[in-house]
Design a protein around this motif. Structure first.
Motif, mmCIF file in Angstrom:
data_model
loop_
_atom_site.group_PDB
_atom_site.id
_atom_site.type_symbol
_atom_site.label_atom_id
_atom_site.label_comp_id
_atom_site.label_asym_id
_atom_site.label_seq_id
_atom_site.Cartn_x
_atom_site.Cartn_y
_atom_site.Cartn_z
ATOM 1 N N TYR A 98 39.879 33.860 38.947
ATOM 2 C CA TYR A 98 41.238 34.193 39.385
ATOM 3 C C TYR A 98 41.899 32.978 40.044
ATOM 4 C CZ TYR A 98 44.910 36.069 42.365
ATOM 5 O OH TYR A 98 46.093 36.285 43.017
ATOM 6 N N GLN B 49 42.846 30.572 37.333
ATOM 7 C CA GLN B 49 44.012 31.037 36.584
ATOM 8 C C GLN B 49 45.297 30.789 37.369
ATOM 9 O OE1 GLN B 49 43.710 34.977 34.943
ATOM 10 N NE2 GLN B 49 45.917 35.234 34.841
ATOM 11 N N MET C 193 41.972 39.486 32.070
ATOM 12 C CA MET C 193 41.011 38.888 32.991
ATOM 13 C C MET C 193 39.598 39.369 32.692
ATOM 14 S SD MET C 193 40.499 36.871 35.593
ATOM 15 C CE MET C 193 42.056 36.644 36.426
ATOM 16 N N GLU D 131 46.047 27.115 37.137
ATOM 17 C CA GLU D 131 46.593 26.779 35.823
ATOM 18 C C GLU D 131 48.050 27.237 35.706
ATOM 19 O OE1 GLU D 131 45.656 27.709 31.090
ATOM 20 O OE2 GLU D 131 44.325 28.446 32.677
ATOM 21 N N THR D 132 48.319 28.425 36.209
ATOM 22 C CA THR D 132 49.702 28.917 36.198
ATOM 23 C C THR D 132 50.602 28.017 37.023
ATOM 24 O OG1 THR D 132 48.875 31.179 35.967
ATOM 25 C CG2 THR D 132 51.146 30.914 36.701
ATOM 26 N N LYS E 288 38.186 37.455 29.773
ATOM 27 C CA LYS E 288 37.832 36.087 30.147
ATOM 28 C C LYS E 288 36.492 36.038 30.872
ATOM 29 C CE LYS E 288 42.501 34.168 30.470
ATOM 30 N NZ LYS E 288 43.506 33.545 31.371
#
Length: 657
Positions: A204, A207, A98, A210-211, A101
């Motif tokens: 976050y 992410q 993280m 996306e997960t 990124k």
């Protein structure tokens, strides 16, 4: 009780002594505190302030409310939120992945705070670097960022070091009692701190989303494969049910009803047949018992009810009647009599034969009844056996049917889930949202000036107290009467405080100008104690005042004591017997041209040497310095005679020795 009182007094004395010591050393304590606070303020001026910005992310438990089948909840939902799950999310946020990124997304590799090796080009020579950073980070955000590429000149080692610096300033913690996570970033630039804290929160969320999308795609693929498998299972299980029915000729409902009715009818008929068999068997047993006992069988119901036997019995009766009539006329040997006897024997033989036939018929009836009972029992047993086999077949059929229905239910559930998977809003949400975005802080979080100043004050206070106690231990000054009496083994009559001298006028005038002062009260106390503690019945008339070292105030005390005694109405004379360093005349602002030296050397009379203090009426014999013969004059007989004479003439003689 006395011991307790003494202990209380000792404690009180110790506390008072401690407070007095602290008051005496107040300048040391206050000075150390001022020095410590000053040094802290100076040190704070050299520390670069850092600002902390905080954003808050809320982890929501929306997946738990998705309207999916219970069998599939674990396939599409995260584990139910608890402290361990929140802790895992905290570790995700502060992971190096993280961090990298964020650095790449915000272009922080061009920031000297993260990559000191990168040569940043100044955008304007008129602006300082700090001003450029303020301007950059005020306008910079995730939406309009143009620094999302990694410079080609940056190495992997520099990126790793930048990530390490980034994570060292990032703090992620859970908020007790909630599912919220606090993201805090600390930087020398308040705008940069707020931007990075908000960027971490937004990235976050992205992410997690996306997960979630990846999980949705993976679930859809798995459902496709699973639906094919379940469809085949449903088809196979339904075919197995149908084949089993055909194999065992199972017709649901009708066959079971027919079997039940047949069994009921056979049971009723069996009961009836058994009753008939028992009845026939009983009659047969009775006849056989009569036969064995050679009793008359014609009395039984079967014989009596037989038509043939009844007819034969009628014929027998007629023959017997005829025989009786003939016997009255003829003898036994008469042909007619013999013929009738022969006919009667034949008739009776027929009756006996018919009775045997009846008995045999009854035996046949019993056998037939027994055969019917056995036949009915066999039929019932066969039906029961068939029924049992059918029940076993139905049980297995039920198992096959339940398996088929279960497979069908699972298939339908998966099919519904598959249809809803593309429409499930919960699967498209991140299940987290930014509860509070960070704002640029107006005050630095580091250093905490108030905390550091408070700690410095407390530390300086302790140092000052320690230094005060150390100085007190090293100080050998007597500060109480008890100390003096303990060390000197002499009684202490009074303690005379040190006072500031008058701005104008001699020292002896202090006791006149300030009669209510502490010093005046102490001198009066000394005079009273001298009178009260005298070893003779009469109060002492000659008092000698001396000291171990010059400058200790014996001449000042002698002058004050003499003046106060004279002011109280006593006849007092003060003698300056210090012929090495005489100071009484200076204390009273007078001249010592005429002194005790002239009297002791015989130059003048005693009355000419005595001077009078106009302010108090005190008589004074001033001294004069005679270094070579001072001891001889003081110890001379004339000095002794003078003191004896003055003792008689005055109420109090004070000698400054």
């Amino acid at each position: 009780m006395q011991v307790s009182k003494n202990n209380d007094e000792d404690i009180d004395v110790d506390i008072r002594t401690l407070m007095l010591m602290l008051w005496r050393r107040k300048l040391v304590i206050v000075g150390m505190m001022l020095i410590g606070i000053s040094l802290t303020i100076i040190a704070l001026g050299f520390i670069q302030p850092r600002y902390s910005a905080r954003s808050v992310v809320l982890i929501e438990d929306k997946a738990g409310g998705a309207k999916l089948a219970p069998e599939l909840q674990n396939l599409v939902n995260y584990i139910r939120l608890d402290s361990s799950v929140i802790t895992n999310e905290v570790e995700v946020i502060r992971s190096r992945t993280m961090g990298r990124k964020i650095i790449e997304h915000l272009g922080l590799l061009t920031d000297p705070d993260f990559n000191p090796h990168y040569k940043k080009v100044m955008r304007s020579a008129a602006l300082s670097e700090q001003e450029q950073q303020d301007s950059q980070y005020k306008a910079f955000s995730l939406e309009n960022s143009d620094l999302k590429t990694v410079p080609t000149s940056v190495t992997e080692e520099q990126i790793s070091q930048a990530v390490t610096r980034f994570l060292s300033a990032l703090k992620v913690r859970t908020m007790p009692g909630s599912n919220a996570i606090e993201i805090e970033y600390q930087s020398t630039n308040p705008n940069k701190a707020a931007l990075i804290a908000n960027s971490v929160a937004d990235l976050y969320i992205e992410q997690r989303l996306e997960t979630k999308f990846k999980a949705t795609r993976k679930l859809t693929d798995w459902l496709d494969r699973r639906l094919g498998e379940l469809r085949d299972q449903v088809r196979i299980s339904e075919e197995a049910v149908q084949k089993y029915k055909e194999l065992h000729n199972i017709t649901e409902g009708t066959r079971a009803i027919v079997s039940t009715e047949q069994l009921s009818q056979l049971n009723a008929e069996l009961i009836k047949t058994k009753a008939e068999h028992a009845e026939a068997k009983a009659r047969l047993s009775e006849i056989e018992a009569l036969a064995r006992g050679k009793k008359r069988l014609d009395t039984t119901a079967e014989v009596i009810e037989s038509p043939l036997i009844q007819k034969l019995k009628g014929d027998e009766t007629l023959l017997l009647r005829t025989l009786s009539d003939l016997s009255t006329r003829y003898g036994d040997r008469h042909p007619d009599i013999l013929k009738l006897n022969t006919e009667l024997d034949d008739l009776r033989a027929k009756i006996h034969e018919e009775m045997g036939t009846i008995v045999e018929s009854m035996r046949n009836e019993v056998s037939v009844a027994k055969a019917r009972v056995d036949a009915l029992q066999n039929g019932i047993d066969e039906i029961v056996q068939n029924r049992h086999q059918e029940e076993q077949a139905m049980i297995h059929l039920g198992e096959l049917d339940r398996e088929a229905k279960s497979n069908k239910l699972i298939f339908d559930t998966f099919l519904q889930t598959y249809k809803k998977s593309d429409e499930q809003e919960d699967l498209q949400e991140a299940e987290a949202r930014v509860l509070s975005y960070a704002v640029a802080p107006s005050r630095p979080s580091y250093p905490d000036k108030m905390l550091l100043l408070s700690l410095a004050s407390a530390l300086s206070l302790f140092v000052g107290l320690g230094l005060a106690f150390l100085l007190e231990k090293l100080d050998n000054t007597f500060r109480s009467a008890g100390q003096l009496e303990k060390v000197g083994h002499f009684p202490c009559f009074a303690l005379i405080p040190e006072v500031d001298t008058l701005k104008s006028g001699p020292t002896a005038d202090f006791i006149i100008s300030k009669p209510s002062s502490t010093a005046a009260e102490s001198v009066r106390t000394l005079r009273t104690v001298i009178n009260l503690r005298a070893s003779t019945p009469e109060r002492p008339k000659v008092v000698t005042i001396t000291s171990s070292l010059p400058g200790e105030g014996k001449s000042t005390l002698a002058g004050w004591l003499a003046r106060l005694a004279a002011k109280s109405g006593e006849r007092v004379i003060l003698i300056d017997a210090d012929l090495r360093r005489p100071s009484i005349h200076r204390a009273f602002g007078a001249s010592n041209e005429v002194s005790i030296v002239e009297y002791l050397t015989g130059k003048i009379q005693l009355k000419d040497a005595i001077q009078k203090d106009s302010a108090s009426g005190l008589h004074i014999l001033y001294g004069k310095s005679v270094p070579n013969s001072a001891l001889d004059l003081v110890t001379s007989q004339k000095m002794s005679d003078m003191v004896a004479a003055l003792r008689e003439a005055y109420d109090l003689v004070i000698i400054d020795s």
